[in-house]
Write a protein that holds these residues in place. Structure first.
Motif, PDB file in Angstrom:
ATOM      1  N   TYR A  26       0.854  -1.195   0.000  1.00 39.19           N
ATOM      2  CA  TYR A  26       0.000   0.000   0.000  1.00 39.19           C
ATOM      3  C   TYR A  26       0.887   1.241   0.000  1.00 39.19           C
ATOM      4  O   TYR A  26       1.717   1.430   0.902  1.00 39.19           O
ATOM      5  N   GLN A  27       0.731   2.090  -0.997  1.00 37.71           N
ATOM      6  CA  GLN A  27       1.519   3.320  -1.069  1.00 37.71           C
ATOM      7  C   GLN A  27       0.872   4.429  -0.267  1.00 37.71           C
ATOM      8  O   GLN A  27      -0.261   4.827  -0.534  1.00 37.71           O
ATOM      9  N   VAL A  28       1.613   4.948   0.698  1.00 44.25           N
ATOM     10  CA  VAL A  28       1.200   6.123   1.464  1.00 44.25           C
ATOM     11  C   VAL A  28       1.967   7.334   0.949  1.00 44.25           C
ATOM     12  O   VAL A  28       3.202   7.320   0.889  1.00 44.25           O
ATOM     13  N   HIS A 336       1.241   8.103  -7.345  1.00 45.90           N
ATOM     14  CA  HIS A 336       1.255   9.546  -7.116  1.00 45.90           C
ATOM     15  C   HIS A 336       1.658  10.345  -8.351  1.00 45.90           C
ATOM     16  O   HIS A 336       1.662  11.579  -8.302  1.00 45.90           O
ATOM     17  N   ASP A 337       2.011   9.683  -9.444  1.00 49.08           N
ATOM     18  CA  ASP A 337       2.461  10.372 -10.652  1.00 49.08           C
ATOM     19  C   ASP A 337       1.460  10.312 -11.802  1.00 49.08           C
ATOM     20  O   ASP A 337       1.698  10.938 -12.831  1.00 49.08           O
ATOM     21  N   VAL A 338       0.397   9.538 -11.658  1.00 46.96           N
ATOM     22  CA  VAL A 338      -0.527   9.335 -12.779  1.00 46.96           C
ATOM     23  C   VAL A 338      -1.970   9.546 -12.324  1.00 46.96           C
ATOM     24  O   VAL A 338      -2.283   9.502 -11.131  1.00 46.96           O
ATOM     25  N   THR A 339      -2.840   9.761 -13.292  1.00 52.38           N
ATOM     26  CA  THR A 339      -4.261   9.906 -12.996  1.00 52.38           C
ATOM     27  C   THR A 339      -4.795   8.629 -12.343  1.00 52.38           C
ATOM     28  O   THR A 339      -4.499   7.523 -12.786  1.00 52.38           O
ATOM     29  N   ARG A 340      -5.575   8.795 -11.297  1.00 55.43           N
ATOM     30  CA  ARG A 340      -6.183   7.636 -10.644  1.00 55.43           C
ATOM     31  C   ARG A 340      -6.996   6.833 -11.666  1.00 55.43           C
ATOM     32  O   ARG A 340      -7.662   7.408 -12.528  1.00 55.43           O
ATOM     33  N   ALA A 382       1.035  -7.000  -5.854  1.00 56.33           N
ATOM     34  CA  ALA A 382       0.191  -5.900  -6.309  1.00 56.33           C
ATOM     35  C   ALA A 382       0.413  -4.675  -5.430  1.00 56.33           C
ATOM     36  O   ALA A 382       0.655  -4.791  -4.224  1.00 56.33           O
ATOM     37  N   TYR A 383       0.319  -3.501  -6.058  1.00 54.18           N
ATOM     38  CA  TYR A 383       0.467  -2.228  -5.352  1.00 54.18           C
ATOM     39  C   TYR A 383      -0.861  -1.481  -5.371  1.00 54.18           C
ATOM     40  O   TYR A 383      -1.532  -1.414  -6.408  1.00 54.18           O
ATOM     41  N   VAL A 384      -1.214  -0.930  -4.227  1.00 51.02           N
ATOM     42  CA  VAL A 384      -2.445  -0.157  -4.060  1.00 51.02           C
ATOM     43  C   VAL A 384      -2.050   1.248  -3.638  1.00 51.02           C
ATOM     44  O   VAL A 384      -1.284   1.429  -2.680  1.00 51.02           O
ATOM     45  N   TYR A 385      -2.571   2.250  -4.336  1.00 57.21           N
ATOM     46  CA  TYR A 385      -2.265   3.646  -4.008  1.00 57.21           C
ATOM     47  C   TYR A 385      -3.337   4.188  -3.081  1.00 57.21           C
ATOM     48  O   TYR A 385      -4.535   4.008  -3.319  1.00 57.21           O
ATOM     49  N   GLN A 386      -2.916   4.870  -2.032  1.00 60.64           N
ATOM     50  CA  GLN A 386      -3.844   5.354  -1.019  1.00 60.64           C
ATOM     51  C   GLN A 386      -5.072   6.025  -1.640  1.00 60.64           C
ATOM     52  O   GLN A 386      -4.953   6.861  -2.547  1.00 60.64           O
ATOM     53  N   GLY A 387      -6.234   5.659  -1.149  1.00 59.64           N
ATOM     54  CA  GLY A 387      -7.477   6.248  -1.623  1.00 59.64           C
ATOM     55  C   GLY A 387      -8.133   5.494  -2.754  1.00 59.64           C
ATOM     56  O   GLY A 387      -9.332   5.672  -2.992  1.00 59.64           O
TER      57      GLY A 387
END
Length: 549
Positions: A26-28, A336-340, A382-387
């Motif tokens: 999970y990316q914070v 954090h660098d790309v559109t959700r 797998a990576y999950v971006y906060q939110g």
């Protein structure tokens, strides 16, 4: 003064070998996660206070974007001191407490490492400017005389990722290289002091107890000999796959072999993850050979449209590329660098990973939920971006006066709209920042986010948050999910993906219409309700279903 702290113990609840091979990480983004002191900016104590939420969500590890001492010219990716915490985020004691609490909860901690460049306020660079041409400190960066009669032209034609020339001239007439903002001078990795310094930095944080590093711009450390001109006029992009003399040079691999030796000295299976934008997945695989790094982000997958044929191709290519080097594939949809992806999938295909339009919100969320279940069904990590577990969209209507992305203030270059995916996340239905903190938030949140908050979605069986919780719990429990390196493709109608793994089948309908197929088993989890009748099922439009067989 640097504080030396005893390394905390490592998670005892997870005794798997190669834990990263099927981990959900999970990316914070610390400034946008939780604000403990009410100054409108997220901090380490805020992250620490929300660790139980991440444990309940069901992730295995937490990756923290930079929190080092920094002038914040590029949201902390301009580091002035790699062994200190920026006061806006807290102290080394806060970092120590965060790592210890995470380990007590069975969570691992991965920190960002920024080795391609420093801040222009780094002590080395400040001394290099002061000491002048030919000084030992200048050799640790890329200082060069300019071209032209009086050295008035940059040394070559390289452009900054953020737009404009990749060179800035200093008062004594020399130029220095910065592939990003002028405040981010590139290190010269041919200088042995640079390599020595980063080996020391690795040990500092490993001794603090971190479980690994996400290596920023891992493909950029080594530049082609002689810094040759490119000869083209196309704007260069970080998020692209072109062959460039400053990216993906073979010399980077010697650096990572030396780092792997350090990581292997420590107990607890410490890892490193490459942010490496390369021309092909096969080139990405070079970064995760057995004596180099452990994972590399799969940006080819991130940029794939919601299309069955495209997805199958990139999945096959990714698994095939990783198999010879024995590394796990990694999958990611947002960062954090790309559109959700809830916004990206709601816009027409082909617009790239930086968008300025909100798109079809309902369609985007439906596809995002389906894409997440597909991603979590694939073998690997797998990576999950906060939110994203809240189904958050990008904020596309931020006023210009609140934007902070450095590329927004320069001509062209990465579009300058990354602030939209960095807006602080909502925790509660009410409050000045929906529970983010008591003092508002550094970027304004839309009022619609009240109903997307953790509070609003918790306990709602149809919410995106509860879907993520159910998916991550199922992924941990089912032997056919996560680990491994292969899928078996099943026959399916056009626009539908179907693959089998150990006792498990995943079906994903990427079309805008329901598609009838034979039910492959018993429904394990579905992002949209489905009913099996007489051995058949109508897969809803833009949906993914997990089956147990």
């Amino acid at each position: 003064m640097t504080q030396h702290l005893a390394a905390p113990d490592h998670p005892s609840s997870d005794t798997r070998t190669g834990w990263w091979r099927d981990a959900v990480i999970y990316q914070v983004y610390p400034r946008s996660f939780a604000d403990a002191n009410g100054d409108g900016m997220g901090d380490l104590e805020g992250v620490r206070s929300r660790l139980p939420y991440l444990e309940e969500l069901g992730v295995d590890a937490v990756w923290l974007s930079p929190f080092y001492a920094s002038p914040q010219a590029d949201a902390g990716y301009d580091v002035a001191d790699y062994r200190a915490i920026d006061p806006m985020f807290g102290t080394l004691l806060d970092a120590d407490a965060l790592i210890r609490d995470a380990h007590e909860l069975g969570l691992r901690i991965i920190v960002d490492l920024v080795p391609n460049h420093s801040s222009d306020q780094h002590e080395w660079f400040k001394r290099a400017l002061k000491e002048g041409p030919g000084s030992p400190l200048r050799a640790r960066y890329h200082f060069r005389p300019g071209k032209g009669e009086n050295g008035e032209l940059p040394p070559n034609d390289w452009e900054s990722i953020f737009g404009g020339p990749a060179w800035t001239r200093v008062a004594d007439g020399e130029w220095y290289l910065h592939l990003f903002a002028p405040e981010q001078p590139d290190f010269n990795w041919e200088h042995p002091a640079v390599a020595d310094e980063f080996r020391s930095i690795l040990r500092f944080w490993l001794d603090m107890g971190v479980d690994g590093f996400r290596v920023d711009v891992a493909h950029g450390l080594v530049k082609a000999a002689g810094l040759p001109d490119i000869g083209g006029s196309d704007q260069l992009k970080l998020l692209g796959n072109d062959v460039m003399p400053f990216f993906d040079q073979d010399g980077v691999h010697e650096i990572y072999r030396s780092w792997r030796a350090i990581l292997d000295e420590y107990d607890g299976e410490r890892i490193a993850v490459a942010e490496a934008w390369t021309p092909t997945v096969e080139r990405t695989a070079d970064y995760v050979r057995p004596d180099e790094l452990h994972q590399a982000f799969n940006f080819q997958y991130l940029g794939t449209h919601w299309d069955a044929a495209e997805l199958r191709e990139v999945i096959d290519v990714s698994l095939a590329a990783m198999r010879p080097v024995g590394a796990p594939a990694t999958w990611v949809l947002s960062n954090h660098d790309v559109t959700r992806h809830a916004t990206r999938f709601g816009n027409p295909a082909g617009l790239g990973t930086q968008l300025r339009e909100p798109g079809d919100r309902e369609l985007g969320l439906r596809r995002a939920r389906a894409a997440t279940l597909l991603m979590l069904a694939l073998p690997g990590s797998a990576y999950v971006y906060q939110g994203e577990e809240l189904g958050l969209p990008d904020v596309t209507d931020l006023p210009d006066e609140v934007r902070q992305d450095p590329s927004f203030f320069r001509a062209e270059g990465q579009d300058g709209f990354r602030d939209g995916c960095r807006v602080p996340i909502p925790w509660t239905r009410e409050g000045s920042s929906y529970g983010f903190g008591s003092g508002g938030s550094w970027l304004p949140q839309p009022s619609s986010w009240a109903e997307l908050s953790v509070e609003a979605q918790t306990g709602d069986p149809g919410s995106t948050l509860e879907l993520y919780r159910a998916a991550l719990a199922t992924r941990r429990e089912h032997p056919g999910l996560g680990a491994g390196s292969d899928v078996t493709w099943l026959d399916a109608p056009e626009g539908v993906l179907a693959f089998a793994r150990d006792g498990f089948v995943c079906t994903a309908n990427t079309t805008g219409e329901a598609v009838r197929i034979p039910a492959p088993g018993r429904v394990l989890l579905a992002g949209t309700p489905v009913t099996v009748t007489d051995g058949a099922v109508d897969l809803p439009a833009d949906s993914t279903v997990w089956w147990t067989v």
